[in-house]
Design a protein around this motif. Structure first.
Motif, PDB file in Angstrom:
ATOM      1  N   TRP A 168       0.729  -1.167  -0.025  1.00 46.29           N
ATOM      2  CA  TRP A 168       0.010   0.060  -0.029  1.00 46.29           C
ATOM      3  C   TRP A 168       0.935   1.315   0.106  1.00 46.29           C
ATOM      4  CZ3 TRP A 168      -3.881  -1.452   4.635  1.00 46.29           C
ATOM      5  CH2 TRP A 168      -4.595  -2.607   4.263  1.00 46.29           C
ATOM      6  N   MET A 169       2.143   1.044   0.342  1.00 46.97           N
ATOM      7  CA  MET A 169       2.943   2.308   0.512  1.00 46.97           C
ATOM      8  C   MET A 169       4.118   2.494  -0.610  1.00 46.97           C
ATOM      9  SD  MET A 169       3.638   1.994   4.817  1.00 46.97           S
ATOM     10  CE  MET A 169       3.650   0.308   5.002  1.00 46.97           C
ATOM     11  N   LYS A 170       4.497   3.874  -0.587  1.00 48.58           N
ATOM     12  CA  LYS A 170       5.551   3.989  -1.715  1.00 48.58           C
ATOM     13  C   LYS A 170       6.818   3.724  -1.017  1.00 48.58           C
ATOM     14  CE  LYS A 170       3.018   7.664  -4.106  1.00 48.58           C
ATOM     15  NZ  LYS A 170       3.192   9.269  -4.349  1.00 48.58           N
ATOM     16  N   THR A 171       7.923   3.296  -2.102  1.00 50.59           N
ATOM     17  CA  THR A 171       9.154   3.084  -1.745  1.00 50.59           C
ATOM     18  C   THR A 171       9.994   4.636  -1.966  1.00 50.59           C
ATOM     19  OG1 THR A 171       9.702   0.878  -1.804  1.00 50.59           O
ATOM     20  CG2 THR A 171      11.418   2.161  -2.225  1.00 50.59           C
ATOM     21  N   GLU A 172      10.753   5.212  -0.917  1.00 48.56           N
ATOM     22  CA  GLU A 172      11.032   6.454  -0.880  1.00 48.56           C
ATOM     23  C   GLU A 172      12.557   6.867  -1.157  1.00 48.56           C
ATOM     24  OE1 GLU A 172       9.403   9.589   1.649  1.00 48.56           O
ATOM     25  OE2 GLU A 172       7.929   8.251   2.436  1.00 48.56           O
ATOM     26  N   SER A 173      12.925   7.895  -1.591  1.00 52.11           N
ATOM     27  CA  SER A 173      14.321   8.241  -1.648  1.00 52.11           C
ATOM     28  C   SER A 173      14.610   9.349  -0.759  1.00 52.11           C
ATOM     29  CB  SER A 173      14.505   8.877  -3.060  1.00 52.11           C
ATOM     30  OG  SER A 173      13.998   8.019  -4.012  1.00 52.11           O
ATOM     31  N   PRO A 174      15.914   9.697  -0.447  1.00 52.36           N
ATOM     32  CA  PRO A 174      16.041  10.762   0.666  1.00 52.36           C
ATOM     33  C   PRO A 174      15.168  12.085   0.330  1.00 52.36           C
ATOM     34  CG  PRO A 174      18.121   9.885  -0.291  1.00 52.36           C
ATOM     35  CD  PRO A 174      17.077   9.344  -1.163  1.00 52.36           C
ATOM     36  N   ARG A 175      14.800  12.568   1.464  1.00 56.74           N
ATOM     37  CA  ARG A 175      13.728  13.825   1.304  1.00 56.74           C
ATOM     38  C   ARG A 175      14.644  15.123   1.234  1.00 56.74           C
ATOM     39  NH1 ARG A 175       9.702  11.652   6.213  1.00 56.74           N
ATOM     40  NH2 ARG A 175       8.717   9.944   5.075  1.00 56.74           N
ATOM     41  N   ASP A 176      15.736  15.086   1.758  1.00 55.04           N
ATOM     42  CA  ASP A 176      16.496  16.149   1.619  1.00 55.04           C
ATOM     43  C   ASP A 176      18.169  15.839   1.144  1.00 55.04           C
ATOM     44  OD1 ASP A 176      14.710  17.883   3.457  1.00 55.04           O
ATOM     45  OD2 ASP A 176      15.082  16.641   4.678  1.00 55.04           O
ATOM     46  N   ASN A 177      18.532  17.127   0.739  1.00 48.62           N
ATOM     47  CA  ASN A 177      20.271  16.892   0.107  1.00 48.62           C
ATOM     48  C   ASN A 177      21.025  16.805   1.258  1.00 48.62           C
ATOM     49  OD1 ASN A 177      18.993  17.232  -2.269  1.00 48.62           O
ATOM     50  ND2 ASN A 177      20.046  19.232  -2.644  1.00 48.62           N
ATOM     51  N   TYR A 178      21.950  16.290   1.181  1.00 45.88           N
ATOM     52  CA  TYR A 178      22.943  15.945   2.296  1.00 45.88           C
ATOM     53  C   TYR A 178      24.366  15.851   1.798  1.00 45.88           C
ATOM     54  CZ  TYR A 178      24.936  14.668   6.841  1.00 45.88           C
ATOM     55  OH  TYR A 178      25.309  14.696   8.203  1.00 45.88           O
TER      56      TYR A 178
END
Length: 342
Positions: free
Chosen positions: A303-313
């Motif tokens: 049901w959920m999305k696989t995510e990438s980093p939300r912020d630059n680091y």
């Protein structure tokens, strides 16, 4: 006749009372057992893949994501943490032990480790949910069907930062590159897909690529000795070989031969590479923890999305910059989230 009628009425009233009482008791029992199931301590099996300190930061972030969503260690959640030391055979043993222990959820790090977890749980009648992290290309590696929906028992976070973004950050420090050496593990899925992305981007820029695809650390050293003179700079890819000591070797050659290097892993910059626009493993681990909390509360991974980093680091190494005779501009200092000084 009236007496018979009253008797029948009383009988019916008794039956109704008994029925209602039975329904009340059964409802109470069902509620009780549902309450026990809901409030029981959840068991999570964690396989950290190796002893890399950054992997342990991922676990810290994972636990933080759970904590912020109501799961307190030793109160309503317990962790079984095991380390296969980058061995596929040991990973199989660990995942088998999690299955035998009937854990509620598995947290798996890296693509090779998660592929093992996926394969072994797929044979179960009710597959244990798997939350993963530090898998750069989960779709291309056949862990999941898409980032939108895994269509299986997996979901998680990927440590993916577009190469175009990584290269742009490096180029701001060291421009005018004509040839870039790419160091990677030969045959590893993440390495293969990332190399294809790198080649595609650099071809558009007219930049030549020298492929340094190694099977182990000794092979990295041998290939760098023969190829480093032909490149202007080096890039350390996001794979298990660089995690397991490759980054340090690359950094040593970089300084010795005065060839600036950039990496897509934080460990690479800590070990002496110049700069990296990277995924913070603790931050994406926390996102994975948030997903685990939803699953423990009843959601399905698909049901959920696989995510990438939300912020630059962005992380920079000033000691390496000094050894290479490079001075970071105030702008680079301002955007850096972390600066290594020793």
């Amino acid at each position: 006749m009236t007496e018979q009628k009253n008797t029948n009425t009383n009988y019916i009233n008794v039956l109704i009372t008994l029925f209602l009482l039975g329904a009340f008791v059964i409802g109470g029992v069902i509620f009780y057992f549902k309450s026990i199931k809901k409030n029981k301590v959840k068991i999570i099996g964690i396989s950290c893949w190796s002893s890399d300190p950054e992997f342990h930061r991922s676990i810290e972030g994972f636990k933080q994501g759970l904590l912020e969503n109501g799961y307190v260690e030793e109160k309503n959640v317990k962790f079984i943490i095991k380390n296969p030391e980058a061995s596929i055979d040991k990973q199989r043993e660990i995942i088998d032990s999690f299955i035998q222990a009937k854990v509620d959820l598995i947290y798996s790090l890296t693509t090779p480790g998660t592929l093992v977890a996926k394969t072994l749980t797929a044979n179960m009648k009710n597959p244990i949910p798997i939350v993963f992290s530090i898998c750069t290309y989960p779709v291309e590696s056949n862990l999941i069907a898409s980032l939108e929906s895994s269509e299986n028992n997996l979901v998680g976070t990927r440590n993916y930062v577009p190469f175009s973004q990584q290269y742009y950050t490096f180029e701001r420090v060291f421009p005018h590159i004509k040839t870039l050496g790419i160091i990677r593990r030969k045959g590893e899925p993440n390495s293969t897909y990332q190399f294809a992305e790198v080649k595609s981007h650099l071809k558009k820029r007219g930049i030549k690529v020298v492929d340094i695809a190694a099977v182990d650390l000794s092979d990295i050293k041998q290939q760098l000795k023969t190829k480093i003179a032909s490149v202007d700079a080096l890039f350390s890819t996001c794979d298990t070989l660089t995690h397991e000591g490759g980054d340090q070797i690359i950094a040593e050659f970089s300084v010795q031969y005065q060839k600036p290097s950039f990496a897509c892993n934080k460990g690479g910059i800590i070990h002496g590479n110049l700069i990296g626009d990277i995924a913070d493993f603790k931050a994406i681990g926390k996102i994975s923890g948030e997903k685990a909390a939803l699953i423990l509360k009843g959601s399905q991974p698909s049901w959920m999305k696989t995510e990438s980093p939300r912020d630059n680091y962005i992380i920079i190494n000033k000691k390496t910059a000094s050894a290479l005779g490079i001075v970071f501009t105030p702008e680079i200092h301002d955007i850096a989230k972390e600066i290594i000084t020793d």
